[in-house]
Design an enzyme around this catalytic site. Structure first.
Site, PDB file in Angstrom:
ATOM      1  N   GLY A 180       0.784  -1.219   0.000  1.00  0.00           N
ATOM      2  CA  GLY A 180       0.000   0.000   0.000  1.00  0.00           C
ATOM      3  C   GLY A 180       0.817   1.270   0.000  1.00  0.00           C
ATOM      4  N   SER A 206       6.031 -11.262  -4.984  1.00  0.00           N
ATOM      5  CA  SER A 206       4.965 -11.227  -5.981  1.00  0.00           C
ATOM      6  C   SER A 206       5.228 -10.173  -7.047  1.00  0.00           C
ATOM      7  CB  SER A 206       3.626 -10.930  -5.304  1.00  0.00           C
ATOM      8  OG  SER A 206       3.672  -9.666  -4.663  1.00  0.00           O
ATOM      9  N   ARG A 207       4.573 -10.350  -8.174  1.00  0.00           N
ATOM     10  CA  ARG A 207       4.516  -9.301  -9.191  1.00  0.00           C
ATOM     11  C   ARG A 207       3.341  -8.385  -8.870  1.00  0.00           C
ATOM     12  NH1 ARG A 207       7.880 -10.464 -13.377  1.00  0.00           N
ATOM     13  NH2 ARG A 207       8.373 -12.657 -13.815  1.00  0.00           N
ATOM     14  N   ALA A 208       3.353  -7.212  -9.466  1.00  0.00           N
ATOM     15  CA  ALA A 208       2.260  -6.270  -9.256  1.00  0.00           C
ATOM     16  C   ALA A 208       0.975  -6.791  -9.891  1.00  0.00           C
ATOM     17  CB  ALA A 208       2.605  -4.920  -9.862  1.00  0.00           C
ATOM     18  N   THR A 210      -2.265  -4.708  -8.920  1.00  0.00           N
ATOM     19  CA  THR A 210      -2.909  -3.398  -9.024  1.00  0.00           C
ATOM     20  C   THR A 210      -1.949  -2.254  -8.723  1.00  0.00           C
ATOM     21  OG1 THR A 210      -3.652  -3.480  -6.709  1.00  0.00           O
ATOM     22  CG2 THR A 210      -5.137  -4.372  -8.373  1.00  0.00           C
ATOM     23  N   SER A 211      -0.696  -2.541  -8.398  1.00  0.00           N
ATOM     24  CA  SER A 211       0.280  -1.506  -8.067  1.00  0.00           C
ATOM     25  C   SER A 211       1.223  -1.273  -9.246  1.00  0.00           C
ATOM     26  CB  SER A 211       1.071  -1.918  -6.821  1.00  0.00           C
ATOM     27  OG  SER A 211       1.866  -3.048  -7.101  1.00  0.00           O
ATOM     28  N   ASP A 268     -11.088  -5.330   2.357  1.00  0.00           N
ATOM     29  CA  ASP A 268     -10.122  -5.372   3.441  1.00  0.00           C
ATOM     30  C   ASP A 268     -10.494  -6.521   4.364  1.00  0.00           C
ATOM     31  OD1 ASP A 268      -8.647  -3.115   2.642  1.00  0.00           O
ATOM     32  OD2 ASP A 268     -10.158  -1.798   3.485  1.00  0.00           O
ATOM     33  N   SER A 276      -2.758 -15.260   3.746  1.00  0.00           N
ATOM     34  CA  SER A 276      -1.960 -15.083   2.541  1.00  0.00           C
ATOM     35  C   SER A 276      -0.479 -14.959   2.880  1.00  0.00           C
ATOM     36  CB  SER A 276      -2.439 -13.837   1.786  1.00  0.00           C
ATOM     37  OG  SER A 276      -1.579 -13.522   0.719  1.00  0.00           O
ATOM     38  N   LYS A 300      -2.590   0.847   2.885  1.00  0.00           N
ATOM     39  CA  LYS A 300      -3.534  -0.265   3.023  1.00  0.00           C
ATOM     40  C   LYS A 300      -4.099  -0.329   4.434  1.00  0.00           C
ATOM     41  CE  LYS A 300      -2.773  -4.063   0.818  1.00  0.00           C
ATOM     42  NZ  LYS A 300      -2.205  -5.362   0.368  1.00  0.00           N
TER      43      LYS A 300
END
Length: 505
Positions: A180, A206-208, A210-211, A268, A276, A300
């Site tokens: 976030g 991880s890969r993006a 939504t970022s 959220d 996760s 976030k």
């Protein structure tokens, strides 16, 4: 024509359509199988080809495509089934998933036990649940609808349905940020410091989605990250650490599927977040984990109360999994570093590791804070000495040398490239920076083309409290094409409060 000896058989072809991770099959509404089986759009169908089997979602063609004698598989379906060339498949209605009763129970507010979650996760990774059913599950677990016991059960189930690394004893350190916060690319620096200190830190990232950039996207600018389990193990055995993409190693694969559904819903959920994070740490063999929780109005986690609730759930779940956990709350009011986007963030990482005079001080400070905290939870660590140890390793060049060796072990180091098109966003009036909207600043970087264009993004160097003059650049947009540059600048100009400028005192 369909295979006349088996009226529910069609020839399989590759549609060449990307449906992301969801297997989809395309059939014409007038084909013999659709008519005889009564298939309609979104029907879940079972496809059998030789020894392979797949459950997919049906999309129905009504025009000239697909032909009536074929079933066309999306890329996800084709790669999952791997059919024989010009092979035929038997296509029937899919049976209800074994977890259907558990899913319905959760939707109606009932508590689930570990066996229920295990079956749900088995069905998730086997693609027996449609995206609609997965969305129902995610919704039913959102907010506070998972208690601590359910969070532990879900975490264990997610670990159980994937690969699990065994490092043969001894401490295995790991670090995670809940996200976030644009530009908060501390992980490669922390890994380099901790590995240079002699600890194991096999970091999967991880890969993006939504970022503008995930850690794997940023690391990939400098070295290959798509390593399999064997290659990852060789890197860690050689150098003590790695930074690789988690998508190739199948650690907690159910989480990857759930994230695909969660992100567009923008829910959220502390329970799902904890499951996760800790399922992947447990699957990676981590014994000691540091979690960074940035807290701010556009991060976030937006309040101290929400952060404390998340900390408590993380602690309870980690204890149940036998993981030693440290949670650090950090400042999430504004971006970290100068760059937002893969190459720009990689440039910042290298500047800190190289101890360059112009390196972003906030990224350096945050990385040292987190690396020091992680070193202090390692077995045998001297209390209160972690930060000093981290600073010595960074300032003395040991962290840089270790990082470059890790890059070489992963396939070779390369310098970040520069975007061909760069333009400033001028300040409309003089004053003082009062606030920064993290989410919309990240959106500018995405509109500029990040992360698909690795060099795209935003260079943002102002901080809350900094004075600005009229005409001074608030930020610089980097893009691969003039069109993307103009698109991002247009959005930035239309949302002047992304960087809120107030009057001087």
């Amino acid at each position: 024509m369909a295979d006349a000896s088996r009226p529910n058989r069609l020839r399989l072809v590759r549609a060449g359509i990307d449906t992301y991770q969801q297997p989809v099959v395309f059939m014409h509404r007038d084909c013999a199988v659709c008519r005889s089986e009564g298939f309609t759009a979104l029907t879940r169908v079972r496809i059998r080809n030789g020894g392979g089997e797949l459950v997919a979602t049906l999309n129905v063609g009504t025009g000239d495509w697909p032909p009536t004698d074929v079933a066309a598989l999306s890329e996800a379906a084709w790669n999952a089934l791997r059919p024989e060339h010009d092979g035929y498949a038997t296509i029937t209605h899919a049976e209800p998933p074994p977890s259907a009763a558990a899913l319905r129970a959760k939707v109606f507010g009932q508590r689930l036990d570990e066996a229920d979650f295990l079956q749900l996760m088995r069905d998730t990774v086997a693609n027996r649940l449609s995206d609609i059913e997965l969305a129902a599950f995610v919704t039913a677990c959102a907010g506070t609808r998972l208690d601590h016991a359910e969070t532990i059960a879900l975490t264990r189930a997610m670990v159980a349905v994937g690969e699990r690394l065994d490092w043969g004893g001894g401490a295995v350190l790991d670090k995670h940020c809940v996200g976030g916060l644009p530009g908060n690319r501390t992980t490669p620096i922390v890994v380099a410091i901790v590995a240079a200190a002699g600890h194991r830190i096999p970091k999967t990232s991880s890969r993006a989605i939504t970022s503008p950039a995930g850690t794997a996207d940023t690391m990939e600018v400098m070295a290959p990250v798509a390593l399999g389990l064997d290659a990852m193990r060789r890197v860690v055995e050689r150098e003590g650490g790695c930074v690789v993409w988690g998508g190739t190693v199948r650690l907690s694969p159910a989480d990857d599927v759930l994230i695909r559904v969660e992100r567009p819903l923008d829910f959220d959920s502390d329970g799902q977040l904890v499951a996760s994070v800790l399922s992947k740490k447990a699957a990676a063999g981590a014994t000691h984990v540091l979690v960074d929780v940035p807290v701010g109005p556009t991060a976030k986690v937006r309040s101290a109360e929400a952060a404390e609730a998340l900390r408590a759930r993380l602690a309870v779940t980690a204890a149940a999994l036998g993981i030693a956990l440290e949670v650090r709350m950090t400042d999430g009011r504004q971006p970290v570093g100068h760059g937002i986007g893969p190459a720009l963030e990689a440039r910042d990482v290298l500047a800190v590791l190289r101890n360059e005079p112009g390196a972003p001080a906030d990224l350096r400070e945050r990385a040292l804070h987190l690396a020091g905290a992680l070193l202090e939870i390692a077995p045998g660590a001297a209390p209160g000495q972690g930060r000093a140890q981290a600073e010595r390793l960074l300032a003395g060049g040991a962290a840089l040398r270790k990082f470059l060796r890790i890059c070489e072990a992963q396939g070779g180091f390369r310098e970040p490239a520069q975007a061909p098109h760069v333009a400033p966003l001028p300040c409309a009036h003089h004053g003082v920076v009062r606030a920064v909207d993290n989410r919309r600043l990240a959106r500018i970087a995405k509109l500029a083309g990040a992360p698909a264009s690795a060099t795209a993004g935003v260079d943002f160097r102002l901080r809350v409290g900094d004075p600005v003059e009229r005409g001074q650049p608030l930020l610089h947009v980097h893009a691969h094409t003039p069109g993307e540059l103009a698109y991002a600048l247009e959005y930035a100009q239309a949302h002047a409060d992304i960087v809120l400028i107030g009057e001087t005192a």
